[in-house]
Design a protein around this motif. Structure first.
Motif, PDB file in Angstrom:
ATOM      1  N   ASP A 289     -71.995  70.525  75.287  1.00 48.25           N
ATOM      2  CA  ASP A 289     -72.775  69.302  75.167  1.00 48.25           C
ATOM      3  C   ASP A 289     -74.191  69.642  74.718  1.00 48.25           C
ATOM      4  O   ASP A 289     -74.558  70.816  74.583  1.00 48.25           O
ATOM      5  CB  ASP A 289     -72.786  68.522  76.489  1.00 48.25           C
ATOM      6  N   ARG A 290     -75.007  68.630  74.477  1.00 44.52           N
ATOM      7  CA  ARG A 290     -76.341  68.861  73.919  1.00 44.52           C
ATOM      8  C   ARG A 290     -77.256  69.598  74.895  1.00 44.52           C
ATOM      9  O   ARG A 290     -78.136  70.343  74.473  1.00 44.52           O
ATOM     10  CB  ARG A 290     -76.962  67.530  73.486  1.00 44.52           C
ATOM     11  N   TYR A 291     -77.047  69.398  76.191  1.00 42.94           N
ATOM     12  CA  TYR A 291     -77.880  70.083  77.190  1.00 42.94           C
ATOM     13  C   TYR A 291     -77.693  71.588  77.101  1.00 42.94           C
ATOM     14  O   TYR A 291     -78.669  72.348  76.982  1.00 42.94           O
ATOM     15  CB  TYR A 291     -77.534  69.570  78.589  1.00 42.94           C
ATOM     16  N   TRP A 292     -76.441  72.046  77.146  1.00 39.87           N
ATOM     17  CA  TRP A 292     -76.178  73.483  77.108  1.00 39.87           C
ATOM     18  C   TRP A 292     -76.421  74.068  75.725  1.00 39.87           C
ATOM     19  O   TRP A 292     -76.762  75.246  75.593  1.00 39.87           O
ATOM     20  CB  TRP A 292     -74.760  73.770  77.590  1.00 39.87           C
ATOM     21  N   THR A 293     -76.287  73.245  74.708  1.00 37.32           N
ATOM     22  CA  THR A 293     -76.668  73.702  73.366  1.00 37.32           C
ATOM     23  C   THR A 293     -78.150  74.026  73.316  1.00 37.32           C
ATOM     24  O   THR A 293     -78.564  75.048  72.755  1.00 37.32           O
ATOM     25  CB  THR A 293     -76.334  72.627  72.316  1.00 37.32           C
ATOM     26  N   ALA A 294     -78.966  73.158  73.910  1.00 31.22           N
ATOM     27  CA  ALA A 294     -80.412  73.391  73.945  1.00 31.22           C
ATOM     28  C   ALA A 294     -80.753  74.642  74.746  1.00 31.22           C
ATOM     29  O   ALA A 294     -81.580  75.464  74.335  1.00 31.22           O
ATOM     30  CB  ALA A 294     -81.122  72.171  74.545  1.00 31.22           C
ATOM     31  N   VAL A 295     -80.090  74.808  75.905  1.00 32.53           N
ATOM     32  CA  VAL A 295     -80.358  75.967  76.760  1.00 32.53           C
ATOM     33  C   VAL A 295     -80.019  77.268  76.027  1.00 32.53           C
ATOM     34  O   VAL A 295     -80.824  78.224  76.010  1.00 32.53           O
ATOM     35  CB  VAL A 295     -79.552  75.854  78.066  1.00 32.53           C
ATOM     36  N   LEU A 296     -78.841  77.332  75.429  1.00 31.55           N
ATOM     37  CA  LEU A 296     -78.417  78.558  74.754  1.00 31.55           C
ATOM     38  C   LEU A 296     -79.260  78.850  73.523  1.00 31.55           C
ATOM     39  O   LEU A 296     -79.568  80.012  73.241  1.00 31.55           O
ATOM     40  CB  LEU A 296     -76.940  78.446  74.368  1.00 31.55           C
ATOM     41  N   THR A 297     -79.645  77.810  72.792  1.00 28.18           N
ATOM     42  CA  THR A 297     -80.491  78.035  71.616  1.00 28.18           C
ATOM     43  C   THR A 297     -81.832  78.627  72.014  1.00 28.18           C
ATOM     44  O   THR A 297     -82.312  79.589  71.392  1.00 28.18           O
ATOM     45  CB  THR A 297     -80.712  76.713  70.849  1.00 28.18           C
ATOM     46  N   LEU A 298     -82.449  78.067  73.042  1.00 31.70           N
ATOM     47  CA  LEU A 298     -83.734  78.597  73.510  1.00 31.70           C
ATOM     48  C   LEU A 298     -83.580  80.027  74.022  1.00 31.70           C
ATOM     49  O   LEU A 298     -84.431  80.886  73.757  1.00 31.70           O
ATOM     50  CB  LEU A 298     -84.304  77.702  74.612  1.00 31.70           C
ATOM     51  N   ALA A 299     -82.506  80.285  74.765  1.00 32.04           N
ATOM     52  CA  ALA A 299     -82.298  81.626  75.317  1.00 32.04           C
ATOM     53  C   ALA A 299     -82.088  82.652  74.212  1.00 32.04           C
ATOM     54  O   ALA A 299     -82.644  83.761  74.261  1.00 32.04           O
ATOM     55  CB  ALA A 299     -81.111  81.615  76.273  1.00 32.04           C
TER      56      ALA A 299
END
Length: 265
Positions: A134-144
């Protein structure tokens, strides 16, 4: 000697406070002049409702609080993944494996030389449908993944700063490479790694606002929604800017304290 240093230290603190006060007054003067020139109708009295409201004796949290919580969640999870990924990539770059070194180098070059916004769109539109994120975990992984590339170089520099004699002493004691890293190298390197790594955490907080482009309801997204609903652009964005400062300034002070103690040691 100490009696001479104390008055000098007090004078330095007073001078810093005076400079900060002048800076604040200057900012206030600029805002007031801008208000006079724009003829803008300020509505600061409505800003507290964006944080909380009391209805029938019950506290209802506002959108800025919910956005702040999401920002802190994204930042915290991403920071943990950043540290893990940065350490793994740094160890791969320092390993004897040719494929590991090339893999780490390819990751670093690809991530550090492309914009974060492009990577976010790539993950959201291409990779997230493939892996079902989902968009939440997409954002987290992209930042990481983005911050991990910079953290890897911080780890690598700290490890290489450990004197060569420590490695030789570990080898003479018969320690394996894993034991050498765990018991000898990393405990010494962490003192050098910690200040810049904390600075990377500050960068992560600021970069987290970019997740608003994929509609993750972080602090900046909630601010944009409020501006769309109320047309209070200046009040909302000034308030959100102050909230980011409230998060970042304590971390900046922590970095300065850590660096000062490291230099003293």
């Amino acid at each position: 000697m100490n009696d001479i240093q104390k008055p000098q230290s007090q004078q330095s603190v007073i001078a810093n406070i005076a400079m900060f006060a002048l800076l604040v007054l200057g900012c206030v003067w600029i805002v007031l002049r801008g208000e006079a020139g724009l003829g803008y109708n300020w509505q600061w009295y409505r800003v507290p409702d964006f944080f909380y409201r009391v209805i029938d004796g019950e506290v209802i949290w506002g959108p800025l609080i919910f956005g702040l919580i999401v920002t802190l969640e994204i930042t915290s999870i991403s920071l943990i993944l950043t540290v893990i990924l940065g350490l793994v990539v740094a160890l791969l770059r320092l390993s004897d494996s040719l494929s590991g070194r090339w893999l780490a180098r390819g990751y670093l070059e690809a991530i550090r030389n492309t914009p974060l916004l492009v990577q976010l769109y790539l993950f959201y539109f291409v990779l997230s449908p493939i892996f079902g994120l989902d968009r939440y975990w997409t954002a987290v992984l992209t930042l990481a993944i983005f911050e991990g590339a910079f953290a890897a170089e911080i780890f690598r520099a700290g490890i290489l700063a450990v004197p060569k004699g420590q490695w030789e002493a570990s080898a003479s004691l018969g320690l394996s490479r894993f034991d050498c890293y765990r018991d000898v190298v990393l405990p010494q390197a962490i003192r050098l790694i910690l200040p810049p790594l904390t600075g990377q955490g500050i960068s992560l907080i600021k970069h987290s606002s970019i997740v608003s482009v994929i509609a993750v309801f972080d602090l900046f997204t909630e601010a944009r929604n409020l501006v769309s609903d109320t047309f209070m652009s200046f009040e909302v964005y000034f308030t959100v800017g102050a909230m980011y400062l409230a998060l970042i300034i304590p971390l900046s002070i922590l970095v300065s304290v850590i660096e000062h103690r490291m230099r003293a040691k």
